[in-house]
Design an enzyme around this catalytic site. Structure first.
Site, PDB file in Angstrom:
ATOM      1  N   LYS A  16       0.834  -1.193   0.000  1.00  0.00           N
ATOM      2  CA  LYS A  16       0.000   0.000   0.000  1.00  0.00           C
ATOM      3  C   LYS A  16       0.874   1.251   0.000  1.00  0.00           C
ATOM      4  O   LYS A  16       1.950   1.273   0.595  1.00  0.00           O
ATOM      5  CB  LYS A  16      -0.889  -0.024   1.240  1.00  0.00           C
ATOM      6  CG  LYS A  16      -1.760   1.202   1.447  1.00  0.00           C
ATOM      7  CD  LYS A  16      -2.547   1.071   2.731  1.00  0.00           C
ATOM      8  CE  LYS A  16      -3.344   2.341   3.004  1.00  0.00           C
ATOM      9  NZ  LYS A  16      -2.468   3.506   3.294  1.00  0.00           N
ATOM     10  N   LYS A  47       7.474   0.800   1.657  1.00  0.00           N
ATOM     11  CA  LYS A  47       8.205   0.012   0.652  1.00  0.00           C
ATOM     12  C   LYS A  47       9.554   0.657   0.334  1.00  0.00           C
ATOM     13  O   LYS A  47      10.582  -0.027   0.278  1.00  0.00           O
ATOM     14  CB  LYS A  47       7.398  -0.107  -0.646  1.00  0.00           C
ATOM     15  CG  LYS A  47       6.066  -0.795  -0.543  1.00  0.00           C
ATOM     16  CD  LYS A  47       5.418  -0.975  -1.890  1.00  0.00           C
ATOM     17  CE  LYS A  47       5.284   0.290  -2.707  1.00  0.00           C
ATOM     18  NZ  LYS A  47       4.558   1.370  -2.029  1.00  0.00           N
ATOM     19  N   LYS A  55       5.086   8.363  -7.897  1.00  0.00           N
ATOM     20  CA  LYS A  55       5.585   9.390  -6.978  1.00  0.00           C
ATOM     21  C   LYS A  55       7.090   9.556  -7.099  1.00  0.00           C
ATOM     22  O   LYS A  55       7.651  10.548  -6.654  1.00  0.00           O
ATOM     23  CB  LYS A  55       5.236   9.025  -5.528  1.00  0.00           C
ATOM     24  CG  LYS A  55       3.759   8.976  -5.209  1.00  0.00           C
ATOM     25  CD  LYS A  55       3.514   8.907  -3.716  1.00  0.00           C
ATOM     26  CE  LYS A  55       4.147   7.705  -3.047  1.00  0.00           C
ATOM     27  NZ  LYS A  55       3.614   6.414  -3.470  1.00  0.00           N
ATOM     28  N   ASP A 102      -1.752  -0.680  -4.391  1.00  0.00           N
ATOM     29  CA  ASP A 102      -3.172  -0.362  -4.317  1.00  0.00           C
ATOM     30  C   ASP A 102      -3.690   0.320  -5.571  1.00  0.00           C
ATOM     31  O   ASP A 102      -4.702   1.012  -5.545  1.00  0.00           O
ATOM     32  CB  ASP A 102      -3.488   0.489  -3.084  1.00  0.00           C
ATOM     33  CG  ASP A 102      -2.460   1.567  -2.819  1.00  0.00           C
ATOM     34  OD1 ASP A 102      -1.586   1.776  -3.678  1.00  0.00           O
ATOM     35  OD2 ASP A 102      -2.522   2.195  -1.755  1.00  0.00           O
TER      36      ASP A 102
END
Length: 323
Positions: free
Chosen positions: A33, A38, A64, A152
């Site tokens: 998620k 991560k 991102k 996600d």
């Protein structure tokens, strides 16, 4: 010339190599998620692997573009998609040195993605890998290639390594909360779906990040049949150092043994076929007070929606007034 060609053709060829392969790259996709840690996990894991003498490539596959920020002390790497666009406009080709950077033995790059509202992130991932293949991705000589994927998002680009067998195994980063385990369960479902279609990717295990000891992630791992590769505690020292873009997975430091163990587990854990949970079974891992299972679904009425009485029309027939 003809005689030279005949002589060359008559020469005995070298015997084919029959010994074991001297180098085999493990391509590992890490899913989780957004915001679960991560990038934190991968930056420290890749750093520790490099210090152990492994040749490691870390590829950020999140729009991102934050996978490598911790590795490079908060500095943003030029992304492959951004660099490709600029080079194309200038009529130039992308070179390795334009998109791949090194710190203490770790090679790292970011695929990147489109700006908000200007394109599909999944399509950006696909385009990025197409460019990597042109740069010789399948010929690079790494011990480990670690791919950081957002778990996600359900569009096809983010499922690329599972759908196309681009990796040998998947590792999930989760925590003791429903939303991260919901994503973890979806990743297990994706792996199982493609296994039924003939795929070979399996789940090697889960890394429990910000572990507060409540045990929901451990219960999830046991229920779906995957091991826990490491449990990273919810520790203030880790949070503070991570916020300052510090690598904590350095040999000889307080947290070295944690990432040494994770590096060994990642390398050795075999990919297994998970058994995803149903939504109700996933909810069953949590207290009712935590997830609100006592809530009753009450059907809405047209009166509530419109603020007036429901007008029931017995027929769709149009009736005209008498002339």
């Amino acid at each position: 010339m003809a005689e030279k060609l005949r002589q060359e053709a008559s020469e005995e060829l070298d015997a084919p190599e029959t010994g074991p392969a001297t180098k085999e790259t493990q391509v590992i996709a890490i899913y989780g998620k957004g915001g679960i840690g991560k990038s934190f996990t991968l930056a420290n894991l890749s750093y520790m692997m490099a210090q152990q003498g492994k040749k490691v490539l870390l590829i950020g596959c999140d729009p991102k573009s934050d996978t490598t920020s911790l590795l490079f002390g908060g500095k943003a790497c030029p992304t492959i998609i951004e660099t490709s666009s600029k080079k194309k406009l200038a009529g130039e080709n992308v070179a390795i040195g334009d998109v791949c950077f090194v710190r203490d033995g770790v090679f790292a790059m970011e695929l990147g993605g489109p700006e908000v509202g200007r394109g599909c992130g999944g399509r950006g991932i696909i385009h990025g890998f197409e460019l990597l293949e042109k740069l010789g991705f399948h010929e690079w000589g790494f011990d480990y290639v670690l791919l950081d994927f957002l778990g996600d998002v359900v569009c096809g680009g983010f499922g690329l390594p599972i759908a196309r067998d681009m990796c040998q195994k998947v590792i999930i980063v989760g925590s003791n909360d429903l939303q991260s385990l919901y994503v973890a369960n979806n990743v297990c479902s994706a792996v199982e779906y493609f296994r039924k279609l003939g795929g070979n990717v399996g789940v090697a295990g889960i890394v429990v990040n910000k572990d507060d000891g409540t045990g929901e992630a451990a219960a999830f791992a046991e229920a779906v049949g995957i091991p826990i590769l490491a449990a990273i505690p919810a520790d203030e020292d880790i949070r503070r150092k991570s916020a300052k873009y510090e690598i904590i997975g350095r040999p000889g430091t307080q947290w070295a043994s944690l990432f040494e163990g994770l590096a060994s587990s990642v390398a050795e854990a075999p990919p297994v076929r998970p058994t995803p949970l149903t939504p109700d079974a996933l909810l069953g891992l949590f207290d009712g007070d935590t997830v609100g299972r006592d809530v009753v679904l009450i059907p809405a009425t047209i009166e509530q929606m419109c603020g007036k009485s429901d007008i029931t029309k017995p027929t769709l027939e149009v009736i005209y007034d008498n002339a």
